[in-house]
Design a protein around this motif. Structure first.
Motif, short mmCIF file in Angstrom:
data_model
loop_
_atom_site.label_atom_id
_atom_site.label_comp_id
_atom_site.label_asym_id
_atom_site.label_seq_id
_atom_site.Cartn_x
_atom_site.Cartn_y
_atom_site.Cartn_z
N SER A 88 -13.88 20.84 54.98
CA SER A 88 -14.13 22.07 55.74
C SER A 88 -13.68 23.32 55.01
N ALA A 89 -12.84 23.17 53.98
CA ALA A 89 -12.34 24.35 53.26
C ALA A 89 -13.30 24.81 52.17
N MET A 90 -14.34 24.04 51.90
CA MET A 90 -15.27 24.37 50.82
C MET A 90 -16.29 25.39 51.26
N PRO A 91 -16.62 26.37 50.40
CA PRO A 91 -17.72 27.30 50.73
C PRO A 91 -19.06 26.57 50.69
N ALA A 92 -20.06 27.17 51.31
CA ALA A 92 -21.37 26.53 51.43
C ALA A 92 -21.96 26.17 50.07
N ALA A 93 -21.77 27.03 49.08
CA ALA A 93 -22.33 26.76 47.75
C ALA A 93 -21.72 25.50 47.14
N GLU A 97 -23.62 22.01 45.99
CA GLU A 97 -23.47 21.44 44.65
C GLU A 97 -22.97 20.00 44.70
N ALA A 98 -21.99 19.74 45.58
CA ALA A 98 -21.47 18.37 45.70
C ALA A 98 -22.55 17.42 46.18
N ARG A 99 -23.32 17.84 47.16
CA ARG A 99 -24.38 16.98 47.67
C ARG A 99 -25.45 16.73 46.62
N ALA A 100 -25.75 17.76 45.81
CA ALA A 100 -26.75 17.60 44.75
C ALA A 100 -26.27 16.58 43.72
N GLN A 101 -24.98 16.61 43.39
CA GLN A 101 -24.44 15.64 42.44
C GLN A 101 -24.53 14.22 42.98
N LEU A 102 -24.30 14.08 44.28
CA LEU A 102 -24.40 12.75 44.89
C LEU A 102 -25.84 12.25 44.87
#
Length: 534
Positions: A88-93, A97-102
């Protein structure tokens, strides 16, 4: 194709595997569920990280603290690459990016808090990736018997099913038999390998200092910190104590849940990196801290249970060199711990929760129910967990709440849930009483502490204050009518497990009321216990 030992050596730098590690890793590769109870510093993370590089697909790791997630992601990026966080502490960007890597497969490990698996969109996206493994770190948080119970952990069994039912690896540094049993049940583990390595940390010198007043207690704490000779963790009961003691120690800083997250993260980072030698903290600090050279753990007051005490002192001496654990004890502090312990659940919010789900006449998402009732996420999770435990509510395959067939109505369900809550409160108080016994015993402290977890130590340890004082040798049980670990039944308290003998007493962990210590003579004369073992 590379083998397990090759990956351990080439990717992680392990020259050899520790006891239990290889057995657990091979079980993971074989697709079995694994519950690993291993001491702090014994390499629990390697149990899933090494075999993960031989699996074809992502690994979902549930971890309770963002700082702990960050430490593990940083370590994996340095060793093998391909790890991301979702929190929850991560910004939307950063989320995108994390989801794209997954999705593209460049990230093999994804770390997230249990609260994230309560979000439908997160679960759906992870399920689409067909994860090969679900790892639950600090797994004792699953158990209402555990000293660090977290309601959101209880939904992980349902989340497992929605993720495609991947094998589960549950990891913890401390778990009594009842906690282990509940972890297996709550995570829906099937034919698991249950690996329990020894709890002993012989390199840690155990000491308890009895104090007559608060002034003597505070002075002793400050003296112990000054004499530590290396990095120190000081545990306190309240936020005010953390700030006051830190102000009295040159170069110290404090850590508690009331500080801003950025400040807490800064304290943890400086401590781990060696730029801060003394942290004064509530129990909010330390879970999963990877700092090998902590030379002392000081408890400014009595912890709430031997479970908490063991986990906190286990943050010392991870490098195997000697360290000191000193607890400053006043009996009056037990009353403060009782005051701060969780209260019994109230019947009205439980009844309202059960009635609200019934009123939907169909599945209801937890988020929608929370808005309707105006409850916080934690309070609603606690109510739902109790009501699920008494059969009033259940989860459907999508993680929504439903009323199962034959469920009791809202009023009787609430009353039954209150009874469960009262039993949990009784267990908490029994653990606090065991902490009193640990502080006040003149027997070997290490024998007592390990006996609490059901581990027999044949002789006094020689590395605690009672051993040095010469009192420990005088405490041995002359008669042991039931073996340690055996199942017994008491006429009033029901089924239990024999945990420890000392002198003329036996300690039994009962399923409904927690720990009780019985006089062997009285037990024999009144036939209070009978064996349930085959």
């Amino acid at each position: 194709m590379r083998d397990l030992l090759g990956v351990a050596r080439e990717d992680f730098g392990y020259e050899e595997l520790r006891p239990g590690q290889e057995e657990a890793m091979r079980a993971v590769l074989a697709g079995r569920d694994v519950l690993a109870v291993m001491p702090t510093g014994a390499g629990k993370s390697a149990v899933y990280q090494v075999p993960a590089l031989l699996l074809d697909g992502p690994v979902v790791v549930v971890s309770p603290l963002i700082a702990l997630q960050r430490d593990q992601v940083d370590a994996l990026l340095e060793d093998v690459g391909g790890a991301v966080m979702l929190n929850s502490a991560m910004p939307a960007a950063a989320w995108r990016e994390a989801r794209a890597q997954l999705r593209c497969g460049s990230a093999r490990f994804v770390f997230l808090a249990p609260e994230q698996l309560a979000r439908d969109e997160v679960v759906d996206e992870l399920a689409a990736l067909s994860p090969r493994l679900l790892v639950v770190d600090e797994a004792h948080c699953v158990s209402s018997w555990g000293h660090d119970f977290r309601p959101h952990y209880l939904r992980l069994g349902g989340a497992r099913a929605r993720l495609g039912d991947p094998p589960v690896v549950a990891l913890t540094a401390t778990a009594s038999p009842q906690v282990r049993a509940e972890v297996l049940e709550r995570l829906r583990m099937r034919d698991p390998l249950v690996l329990v390595e020894g709890f002993d940390r012989p390199e840690i010198d155990l000491r308890v200092v009895h104090c007559t007043d608060a002034g003597t207690q505070r002075a002793g704490v400050l003296r112990a910190v000054a004499e530590a000779g290396g990095p120190v963790l000081v545990y306190v009961a309240t936020r005010a104590d953390a700030e006051e003691i830190a102000a009295q120690v040159p170069g110290a800083d404090f850590y508690h849940a009331g500080r801003k997250r950025t400040d807490r993260d800064d304290v943890q980072r400086r401590f781990v990196d060696g730029h801060l030698d003394v942290v004064v903290a509530t129990t909010a600090f330390g879970m999963g801290i990877d700092k090998p050279d902590v030379r002392a753990v000081v408890h400014a007051t009595v912890p709430d249970s031997p479970d908490s005490y063991y986990q906190e002192i286990g943050r010392a001496a991870r490098d195997g060199r000697p360290a000191v654990a000193t607890l400053f004890y006043r009996p009056e502090d037990l009353g403060l711990r009782t005051f701060f312990s969780a209260g019994v659940a109230k019947e009205e919010p439980l009844r309202r929760t059960a009635a609200a789900v019934r009123a939907h006449d169909g599945p209801v998402p937890v988020t929608e129910l929370r808005r309707e009732l105006g409850l916080t996420s934690s309070r609603l999770a606690g109510a739902v967990n109790l009501l699920t435990g008494v059969g009033a509510l259940a989860e459907d395959p999508e993680g929504r709440l439903v009323v199962p067939p034959g469920a009791p109505g809202p009023a009787p369900a609430a009353a039954a849930a209150v009874e469960v809550s009262e039993r949990q409160r009784s267990v908490e108080r029994s653990r606090l009483e065991m902490m009193r016994s640990l502080c006040e015993t003149t027997a070997c402290r290490r024998q007592f502490l390990l006996g609490y977890f059901g581990e027999e130590v044949p002789r006094p340890c020689g590395n605690c204050d009672t051993c040095r004082a010469g009192t420990a040798q005088a405490h041995t049980a002359t008669v042991e009518p039931f073996p340690v670990g055996s199942a017994v039944e008491h006429g009033q308290w029901g089924a239990g497990q024999v945990m420890h003998y000392e002198d003329d007493r036996v300690t039994v962990l009962f399923e409904d009321v927690g720990y009780r210590t019985l006089a062997l003579e009285l037990m024999h004369d009144r036939d209070l216990l009978r064996s349930l073992s085959a």
